[in-house]
Design a protein around this motif. Structure first.
Motif, mmCIF file in Angstrom:
data_model
loop_
_atom_site.group_PDB
_atom_site.id
_atom_site.type_symbol
_atom_site.label_atom_id
_atom_site.label_comp_id
_atom_site.label_asym_id
_atom_site.label_seq_id
_atom_site.Cartn_x
_atom_site.Cartn_y
_atom_site.Cartn_z
ATOM 1 N N GLU A 58 0.803 -1.219 0.000
ATOM 2 C CA GLU A 58 0.000 0.000 0.000
ATOM 3 C C GLU A 58 0.839 1.274 0.000
ATOM 4 O OE1 GLU A 58 -2.473 -3.313 1.271
ATOM 5 O OE2 GLU A 58 -0.495 -2.627 1.893
ATOM 6 N N LYS A 59 2.129 1.160 0.327
ATOM 7 C CA LYS A 59 2.979 2.337 0.441
ATOM 8 C C LYS A 59 3.885 2.560 -0.768
ATOM 9 C CE LYS A 59 3.014 2.190 5.487
ATOM 10 N NZ LYS A 59 3.840 2.057 6.718
ATOM 11 N N TYR A 74 8.728 -8.423 -3.510
ATOM 12 C CA TYR A 74 8.886 -8.721 -2.086
ATOM 13 C C TYR A 74 7.684 -8.216 -1.293
ATOM 14 C CZ TYR A 74 13.670 -10.524 -2.036
ATOM 15 O OH TYR A 74 14.780 -11.304 -2.186
ATOM 16 N N ALA A 75 7.185 -7.041 -1.659
ATOM 17 C CA ALA A 75 6.014 -6.503 -0.960
ATOM 18 C C ALA A 75 4.799 -7.413 -1.183
ATOM 19 C CB ALA A 75 5.713 -5.092 -1.457
ATOM 20 N N ALA A 76 4.675 -7.959 -2.404
ATOM 21 C CA ALA A 76 3.576 -8.886 -2.700
ATOM 22 C C ALA A 76 3.718 -10.174 -1.898
ATOM 23 C CB ALA A 76 3.530 -9.180 -4.194
ATOM 24 N N LEU A 77 4.949 -10.692 -1.842
ATOM 25 C CA LEU A 77 5.184 -11.912 -1.063
ATOM 26 C C LEU A 77 4.900 -11.681 0.413
ATOM 27 C CD1 LEU A 77 8.478 -13.365 -2.631
ATOM 28 C CD2 LEU A 77 6.137 -14.153 -2.975
ATOM 29 N N GLN A 78 5.327 -10.510 0.898
ATOM 30 C CA GLN A 78 5.097 -10.174 2.302
ATOM 31 C C GLN A 78 3.601 -10.141 2.607
ATOM 32 O OE1 GLN A 78 7.673 -10.011 4.145
ATOM 33 N NE2 GLN A 78 7.216 -8.906 6.025
ATOM 34 N N ASN A 90 -7.490 1.839 -7.516
ATOM 35 C CA ASN A 90 -8.109 0.790 -8.317
ATOM 36 C C ASN A 90 -7.104 -0.304 -8.683
ATOM 37 O OD1 ASN A 90 -10.371 -0.306 -9.916
ATOM 38 N ND2 ASN A 90 -9.069 0.200 -11.672
ATOM 39 N N GLU A 91 -5.899 0.110 -9.098
ATOM 40 C CA GLU A 91 -4.861 -0.857 -9.471
ATOM 41 C C GLU A 91 -4.429 -1.693 -8.268
ATOM 42 O OE1 GLU A 91 -5.226 2.001 -10.806
ATOM 43 O OE2 GLU A 91 -5.175 1.574 -12.954
ATOM 44 N N LEU A 92 -4.380 -1.065 -7.084
ATOM 45 C CA LEU A 92 -3.995 -1.791 -5.872
ATOM 46 C C LEU A 92 -5.029 -2.868 -5.546
ATOM 47 C CD1 LEU A 92 -2.076 -2.098 -3.469
ATOM 48 C CD2 LEU A 92 -3.432 -0.375 -2.269
ATOM 49 N N THR A 93 -6.298 -2.545 -5.720
ATOM 50 C CA THR A 93 -7.362 -3.525 -5.465
ATOM 51 C C THR A 93 -7.235 -4.721 -6.401
ATOM 52 O OG1 THR A 93 -8.866 -1.768 -4.742
ATOM 53 C CG2 THR A 93 -9.858 -3.868 -5.383
ATOM 54 N N ILE A 94 -7.007 -4.444 -7.686
ATOM 55 C CA ILE A 94 -6.866 -5.526 -8.677
ATOM 56 C C ILE A 94 -5.635 -6.368 -8.367
ATOM 57 C CG2 ILE A 94 -6.476 -6.053 -11.117
ATOM 58 C CD1 ILE A 94 -8.016 -3.461 -11.787
ATOM 59 N N LEU A 95 -4.519 -5.712 -8.035
ATOM 60 C CA LEU A 95 -3.282 -6.440 -7.751
ATOM 61 C C LEU A 95 -3.449 -7.336 -6.521
ATOM 62 C CD1 LEU A 95 -0.331 -6.906 -8.539
ATOM 63 C CD2 LEU A 95 0.303 -4.999 -7.055
ATOM 64 N N ASN A 96 -4.098 -6.834 -5.503
ATOM 65 C CA ASN A 96 -4.338 -7.651 -4.302
ATOM 66 C C ASN A 96 -5.155 -8.891 -4.638
ATOM 67 O OD1 ASN A 96 -2.998 -6.468 -2.057
ATOM 68 N ND2 ASN A 96 -4.473 -4.790 -2.045
ATOM 69 N N GLU A 97 -6.099 -8.757 -5.548
ATOM 70 C CA GLU A 97 -6.899 -9.913 -5.967
ATOM 71 C C GLU A 97 -6.045 -10.916 -6.739
ATOM 72 O OE1 GLU A 97 -10.057 -8.233 -8.224
ATOM 73 O OE2 GLU A 97 -11.134 -7.435 -6.474
ATOM 74 N N ILE A 98 -5.139 -10.386 -7.590
ATOM 75 C CA ILE A 98 -4.298 -11.266 -8.413
ATOM 76 C C ILE A 98 -3.342 -12.090 -7.556
ATOM 77 C CG2 ILE A 98 -2.392 -11.280 -10.091
ATOM 78 C CD1 ILE A 98 -3.790 -8.949 -11.521
ATOM 79 N N ILE A 99 -2.647 -11.435 -6.611
ATOM 80 C CA ILE A 99 -1.611 -12.145 -5.850
ATOM 81 C C ILE A 99 -2.202 -13.165 -4.874
ATOM 82 C CG2 ILE A 99 0.015 -10.227 -6.048
ATOM 83 C CD1 ILE A 99 -0.609 -9.490 -3.159
ATOM 84 N N LYS A 100 -3.497 -13.058 -4.588
ATOM 85 C CA LYS A 100 -4.133 -14.010 -3.666
ATOM 86 C C LYS A 100 -4.760 -15.193 -4.397
ATOM 87 C CE LYS A 100 -4.970 -10.545 -0.106
ATOM 88 N NZ LYS A 100 -5.982 -9.677 0.574
ATOM 89 N N ARG A 101 -4.623 -15.225 -5.724
ATOM 90 C CA ARG A 101 -5.164 -16.351 -6.480
ATOM 91 C C ARG A 101 -4.376 -17.620 -6.175
ATOM 92 N NH1 ARG A 101 -6.761 -14.142 -12.543
ATOM 93 N NH2 ARG A 101 -8.000 -12.352 -11.852
ATOM 94 N N PRO A 102 -5.019 -18.786 -6.278
ATOM 95 C CA PRO A 102 -4.318 -20.044 -5.958
ATOM 96 C C PRO A 102 -3.312 -20.469 -7.018
ATOM 97 C CG PRO A 102 -6.570 -20.482 -6.674
ATOM 98 C CD PRO A 102 -6.448 -18.995 -6.550
ATOM 99 N N TYR A 103 -3.512 -20.028 -8.259
ATOM 100 C CA TYR A 103 -2.564 -20.387 -9.318
ATOM 101 C C TYR A 103 -2.608 -19.345 -10.424
ATOM 102 C CZ TYR A 103 -6.866 -22.254 -11.361
ATOM 103 O OH TYR A 103 -8.144 -22.390 -11.830
ATOM 104 N N GLY A 104 -1.586 -19.382 -11.279
ATOM 105 C CA GLY A 104 -1.456 -18.401 -12.349
ATOM 106 C C GLY A 104 -0.069 -17.782 -12.329
#
Length: 568
Positions: free
Chosen positions: A298-299, A336-340, A305-319
């Motif tokens: 978030e920082k 690293y921020a996404a992994l964190q 809007n892009e942050l919301t979409i990205l959060n949805e993408i990184i939480k998907r089970p595969y892809g």
């Protein structure tokens, strides 16, 4: 100042120094005849400015922590005080008029010495605090030769004269001795500590025919810095090699290593690269400050809007999510921020990187080692057999790595990786150029994120102005006279006269939905895919940049600088 003993208590209460380290601090303090807090600073358990802030707050003293100290009207001869006395005790007298004397000290324990300087003059001493460097600079500027900290260190290096003009057969033992000497150690430590203080990502030490260059990369731009004399270059390189556990006798081949230093109360990892040049060995030290990379998603500057979409993408089970951009555009930080964000006990995360720059708690990280056959391809094959939920591949460089990563994403794993392209849709073209089939890309890819880093305008000196018609049309799409104020860089002490402090990302997120997936499958060009995505709401890199210009975060020139190669 009878409460000086409470400085130790201030440090203990801060919790910054583990209890088990106090015995070592006390022993070294006694051995070096130095105060406890100065010993703690010297050992890197806490930064000097942090201690001074705590002391200033406790004893209600003014602290000079930025810029230069005020001009002084103190007369050395009249008060029979030597320059050496002021330098040794870190005392800088500022005002001596009237009944009040203001003196800047580095340690409250020096206040009685200030009072002794004015015995019989019926003066009241008012003390302020400042760092050693600020006081030293002020003393030298007002009373001395104007020498800097580095010049003062160099002046003590008498033995260095013998180094000038020696050929490459110079004694290795002599180099090792010089590299272990106090002046060389102090200079290397000074170069590193200044780099950390200024937020530099790299230190460049480059020898030329008649001069030694030292440059820091700050916010992605190289800046020339004060450098030691060329004759000290061999011993400085040898010191860096010793710290990085490299071979000081080898000067004809490139060498790579790592080292760690404790600065300002935190461990700083550094990656060292040394290559031979015509005039000697060129050194680059990459500063890997964990505190600057492990930040929240978030920082990083994502639009809402892009942050919301990205959060949805990184939480998907595969892809597969690809982050694109040139070297130094912040791709690793974003990953690293996404992994964190998704690093929870119910997920097994494995990364393979070249190299592993930052260690993350709870994440299995593998460094690539081509010399023993551990490549991205081989490592990735083994990772898949480790039953991971999330895999991060440092970079997809060839078709083998790409195909293994895609197969992993198709068999129930979430895969993060990076490629070098100009924009988000270019990631698709890059995979195709490698030889990956359209149907594999359309099945596996769930998102492509392009990004750049722009410098943030210094809020202390940025200058507001009304843009002209052409600029207004560029940043807003309108040329009519509307009340728009934007900012340009200026420069002040706060930002080291660069006009900028820190960096923030600008982003372009391509969300691969069913319509975009069908376009990929039908072998549509990346340009048409991007146009379709724009119809569906995609914000380009430059458009996100203009948004940050309108918000006063960055400047027009910065956005143009980093998006020149963007495919618009």
């Amino acid at each position: 100042m009878s409460e000086l003993g409470t400085i130790e208590q201030i440090l203990k209460n801060s919790g910054r120094i583990p209890e088990e380290n106090w015995r070592s601090i006390k022993n070294q303090s006694a051995a070096g005849r130095q105060s406890l807090w100065k010993t703690a600073v010297a050992l890197g358990y806490v930064s000097e400015i942090e201690v001074l802030k705590a002391i200033a707050e406790k004893f209600n003293l003014h602290l000079y922590d930025k810029g230069d100290l005020p001009e002084s009207s103190f007369d050395l001869k009249r008060h029979n005080v030597s320059l050496g006395f002021l330098s040794e005790n870190k005392i800088y007298p500022v005002k001596t008029s009237g009944e009040v004397v203001e003196a800047v000290v580095n340690d409250p324990a020096s206040i009685p010495l200030v009072e002794a300087m004015f015995v019989g003059e019926d003066k009241t001493v008012v003390a302020s605090l400042a760092t050693e460097n600020l006081i030293h600079h002020a003393i030298e500027k007002r009373f001395g030769t104007g020498a800097s900290v580095m010049e003062s260190i160099v002046d003590r290096v008498g033995a260095m004269d013998s180094m000038a003009g020696e050929d490459e057969e110079e004694s290795i033992d002599s180099l090792a001795d010089l590299a272990s000497g106090a002046p060389v150690i102090k200079i290397v430590n000074l170069l590193i500590s200044r780099a950390v203080e200024t937020g530099a990502s790299d230190i460049h030490i480059e020898p030329f025919e008649k001069i030694l260059y030292v440059r820091y990369r700050i916010d992605g731009v190289l800046h020339g810095m004060e450098a030691p004399p060329l004759k000290m270059h061999p011993s400085i390189v040898s010191r860096v090699k010793i710290m990085a556990r490299l071979n000081i006798a080898e000067k004809r081949l490139p060498q790579d290593g790592r080292m760690r230093s404790r600065i300002g109360g935190r461990d700083i990892d550094m990656r060292v690269s040394i290559i031979p040049t015509v005039y000697g060995e060129s050194v680059v030290i990459r500063i890997l400050d964990r505190g600057n990379v492990l930040v929240e998603l978030e920082k990083l500057g994502f639009p809402e809007n892009e942050l919301t979409i990205l959060n949805e993408i990184i939480k998907r089970p595969y892809g597969m999510l690809l982050v694109t951009g040139p070297t130094g555009s912040g791709k690793t930080t974003t990953l690293y921020a996404a992994l964190q964000k998704i690093n929870t006990p119910d997920k097994k995360i494995i990364t393979i990187e070249d190299p592993v720059e930052y260690q993350m708690q709870g994440v299995n990280q593998i460094p690539v080692r081509p010399n023993i056959g551990l490549t991205f391809q081989n490592g990735l094959r083994s990772i898949v057999r480790q039953d991971p939920d999330v895999i991060m591949v440092g970079e997809i460089r060839d078709v083998e790595t790409a195909e293994i990563a895609i197969q992993a994403s198709l068999t129930g794993h979430m895969v993060f990786s990076t490629v070098h392209t100009n924009d988000s849709a270019g990631a698709i073209t890059r995979l195709l150029d490698m030889g990956v089939e359209h149907y594999l890309i359309s099945s596996a890819l769930v998102g492509a994120l392009a990004q750049r880093l722009v410098r943030i305008l210094c809020t202390s000196c940025r200058t507001p102005y009304k843009p002209d018609r052409e600029t207004l049309k560029m940043i807003s799409g309108k040329s009519s006279a509307i009340d728009t104020t934007i900012y340009r860089e200026n420069g002040c002490v706060e930002c080291a006269h660069t006009g900028y402090r820190g960096r923030i990302g600008i982003y372009e997120l391509l969300n691969i939905d069913d319509e975009i997936r069908n376009l990929i499958l039908s072998k549509t060009s990346s340009h048409i895919i991007k146009e379709k995505a724009r119809e569906k709401g995609l914000i380009t890199l430059r458009e996100d940049g203009w948004r940050k210009v309108r918000e006063g975060i960055t400047s027009v020139s910065e956005v143009i600088r980093v998006t020149t190669a963007e495919v618009i």
